[in-house]
Design an enzyme around this catalytic site. Structure first.
Site, PDB file in Angstrom:
ATOM      1  N   LEU A 236       0.948   6.299  -8.021  1.00 17.40           N
ATOM      2  CA  LEU A 236      -0.226   5.917  -8.151  1.00 17.40           C
ATOM      3  C   LEU A 236      -0.913   5.492  -6.729  1.00 17.40           C
ATOM      4  O   LEU A 236      -0.654   4.533  -6.222  1.00 17.40           O
ATOM      5  CB  LEU A 236      -0.862   4.873  -9.121  1.00 17.40           C
ATOM      6  CG  LEU A 236       0.005   5.081 -10.488  1.00 17.40           C
ATOM      7  CD1 LEU A 236      -0.585   3.853 -11.194  1.00 17.40           C
ATOM      8  CD2 LEU A 236      -0.658   6.305 -10.905  1.00 17.40           C
ATOM      9  N   ASP A 237      -1.389   6.512  -6.021  1.00 21.44           N
ATOM     10  CA  ASP A 237      -2.005   6.319  -4.445  1.00 21.44           C
ATOM     11  C   ASP A 237      -3.036   5.357  -4.398  1.00 21.44           C
ATOM     12  O   ASP A 237      -4.039   5.426  -5.085  1.00 21.44           O
ATOM     13  CB  ASP A 237      -2.461   7.588  -3.818  1.00 21.44           C
ATOM     14  CG  ASP A 237      -2.764   7.460  -2.497  1.00 21.44           C
ATOM     15  OD1 ASP A 237      -1.882   7.085  -1.626  1.00 21.44           O
ATOM     16  OD2 ASP A 237      -4.033   7.846  -2.322  1.00 21.44           O
ATOM     17  N   ALA A 238      -2.925   4.361  -3.546  1.00 21.40           N
ATOM     18  CA  ALA A 238      -4.108   3.640  -3.061  1.00 21.40           C
ATOM     19  C   ALA A 238      -4.723   2.812  -4.400  1.00 21.40           C
ATOM     20  O   ALA A 238      -5.842   2.515  -4.380  1.00 21.40           O
ATOM     21  CB  ALA A 238      -5.202   4.273  -2.517  1.00 21.40           C
TER      22      ALA A 238
END
Length: 585
Positions: A236-238
């Site tokens: 889960l990016d950023a």
């Protein structure tokens, strides 16, 4: 008419939705979520606190097109290389965003449902997933300003018209925590007039508005597609920036944690073997909260490890590394850490806050600049520029010491760093360039204008084959790291959840004890973090007198349990009372 009682899955889903969307019909929204995900409400919940990994798990981090061969799709080239050269030492491949994009080397996604044709197609991804666990990036906080969604936003049509977070340019947004120096808001012309959209990272990366449940539904559709294509690990990016409330920091908000719990609930009911990893490049104590109560991330990135380990190796002092590790709680069963030293981004400096003094941080930055590194900054809530990350290849970052500069110990220092990461509690993750000892790519920086490009070299496969098959430092690094990984994967004491205790052997020797879950294998890892020989007595390790102790690195047997050991600069030992069986290639 009597209604069937709600299943446990429905009840849990509704509880999350109620906290996120208190004014909506939670039962109807839950039904929509489940139907979008093709999930039967009666699906049984997976058993909690399961370890979905063991000591054989090692991750490779790579772009889909890092390896290129004429006449072949890069994803096919990557698969062939990993299958032929790395099957003995890795189990999982993290494919960085492989979708059509407009900037940031993939992290400005234009279409979440399509593989970038220049890299390959979904069949290539699915084929890779048959041989290795595949982790895909869910770029969930923002998408490209050139995406169909954003074009629809400007035109006032769905999907997209209500997908982006708008803000009042006159509102007090001074508390917002930023990872960049660009203005937070971007002015946009739309069918209904001028609007200001939220851009946490860049003006080409427009933040999505998860206050709109339609955005959630759209991402559930995307996640289901990834699952159907064989992806089982999700990064889960950023994600820390996901939810916004003006007047707050807009980072790590309760709604963000609630959204992660909801996504995990859905994903693990669809695929009980699936794993969630949160990418939260923030101070250590904040990062730890993303474990939740073993109901959020299965793994969290150990973001403090790269700067602290590199700092230890260039200064010869491991005190900060020890103090940090002693403060880290053992991960609950069903959770663990993802350990890395290098990645497609830089060496994050926010995770050093409260760990390194300003003088020590300045020394580290100046040392990395001396070795060719670049410095990226962020804007604080007070509007000040502050160091955010150092951009440099790992090979060059370890080319010398802070007090002497470049020296003859680069390879030994590099292998020592790899040896530390492999042995710590958690799953080790190797950026592909750390397997080759790739140098700083200054030409790529000049071509792109971005500092992060320094560590995003593209290898021509013929050139890489030549480098790995002739006496180069690339060959030496690759052979040494992969051989060490084969040894590592065979040791039960290196299970990601095996016991770990930090030992006190002075500031020059970094040491810890690992014990397998069944308590049968004990392993003492001792590292010389300096450019001078260091000595210690085996009596300091409390070796079990009735066992035979062997260094798994050199295969030397230590019969005198009270003897003295000399470690050459950056040499290390893995002393074990039992040897795990190493699988043949």
């Amino acid at each position: 008419m009597e209604h069937a009682p709600l299943s446990q899955l429905e009840q849990r889903l509704m509880a999350h939705l109620q906290l996120l969307y208190p004014t909506l019909d939670h039962k109807e929204l839950a039904r929509k979520c489940l139907s979008t995900f093709f999930l039967d409400p009666a699906t049984e919940s997976p058993r909690p606190h399961r370890n979905l990994w063991d000591q054989s798990d090692v991750m490779l981090i790579t772009y889909a097109d890092t390896l290129r061969k004429k006449g072949e799709a890069p994803l096919e080239t990557l698969h062939n290389f990993v299958k032929s050269k790395l099957a003995c030492c890795i189990s999982a491949v993290h494919l960085l965003p492989f979708f059509p994009y407009s900037s940031d080397d993939g992290f400005s996604v234009m279409d979440y449902t399509t593989v970038n044709p220049s890299s390959g197609n979904w069949d290539h991804v699915s084929s890779l997933s048959e041989d290795f666990k595949v982790m895909g990036d869910l770029v969930i906080n923002h998408c490209s300003s050139r995406s169909m969604w954003f074009e629809n936003y400007k035109a006032g049509v769905e999907p997209g018209a209500t997908f982006f977070y708008e803000a009042d340019p006159n509102a007090d947004l001074s508390a917002v925590v930023r990872p960049r120096t660009s203005p937070l808001l971007r002015e946009v012309k739309t069918q209904t007039g001028e609007k200001y959209v939220w851009c946490t990272f860049s003006h080409d990366q427009v933040d999505l508005n998860f206050e709109n449940p339609d955005v959630l539904i759209e991402f559930l559709r995307i996640i289901r597609l990834y699952l159907e294509k064989g992806i089982r690990w999700f990064r889960l990016d950023a994600v820390a920036f996901l939810w916004k409330i003006p007047g707050t920091t807009c980072i790590n908000l309760p709604q963000t944690h609630e959204m992660i719990r909801l996504l995990r609930l859905m994903i693990e009911h669809y695929a009980p073997e699936a794993v969630i990893i949160t990418e939260t490049n923030i101070p250590n104590q904040e990062n730890l909260t993303y474990f939740g109560n073993a109901n959020e991330a299965h793994l969290i990135y150990n973001f403090s490890l790269p700067p602290l380990l590199i700092n230890s190796l260039v200064t010869g002092n491991c005190n900060h590394l020890k103090q940090w590790l002693m403060s880290m709680p053992p991960a609950q069963q069903g959770t663990t850490y993802l350990n890395f030293i290098a990645s497609h981004d830089g060496i994050g400096l926010r995770p050093t806050e409260g760990l390194l003094s300003e003088w020590e941080l300045e020394t580290l930055i100046n040392t990395m600049k001396r070795f060719g590194g670049k410095l990226s900054s962020r804007t604080t809530p007070k509007g000040e520029a502050k160091p955010y990350e150092i951009n440099i290849s790992l090979w060059d970052a370890l080319s010398g010491s802070a007090h002497q500069g470049p020296d003859q110990w680069q390879f030994a220092r590099f292998l020592c760093a790899a040896g530390v990461m492999m042995a710590l509690e958690g799953v080790p993750a190797f950026y592909i360039h750390s397997l080759f000892g790739t140098e700083n790519d200054f030409e790529r920086v000049d071509n792109t204008g971005h500092f992060r490009s320094i560590n995003r070299h593209i290898w021509d496969m013929d050139e890489l084959d030549h480098a790995l098959n002739t006496p180069t430092h690339h060959q030496k690094v690759f052979n040494s790291v992969t051989n060490l990984l084969k040894v590592r994967r065979a040791q039960p004491a290196f299970h990601p959840n095996a016991t770990q205790y930090i030992l006190h052997m002075g500031e020059n020797l970094f040491a810890f004890w690992r014990q397998s879950l069944d308590r049968r294998q004990s392993l003492f890892a001792v590292y010389n973090m300096t450019d001078q020989p260091q000595h210690f007595n085996l009596s300091e390790l409390n070796l079990i007198a009735t066992d035979i102790w062997t260094d798994l690195v050199s295969e030397q047997v230590y019969e005198d349990h009270l003897g003295k050991v000399t470690l050459m600069p950056y040499q290390f030992v893995w002393l074990a009372n039992k040897k795990g069986k190493i699988k043949d290639d």
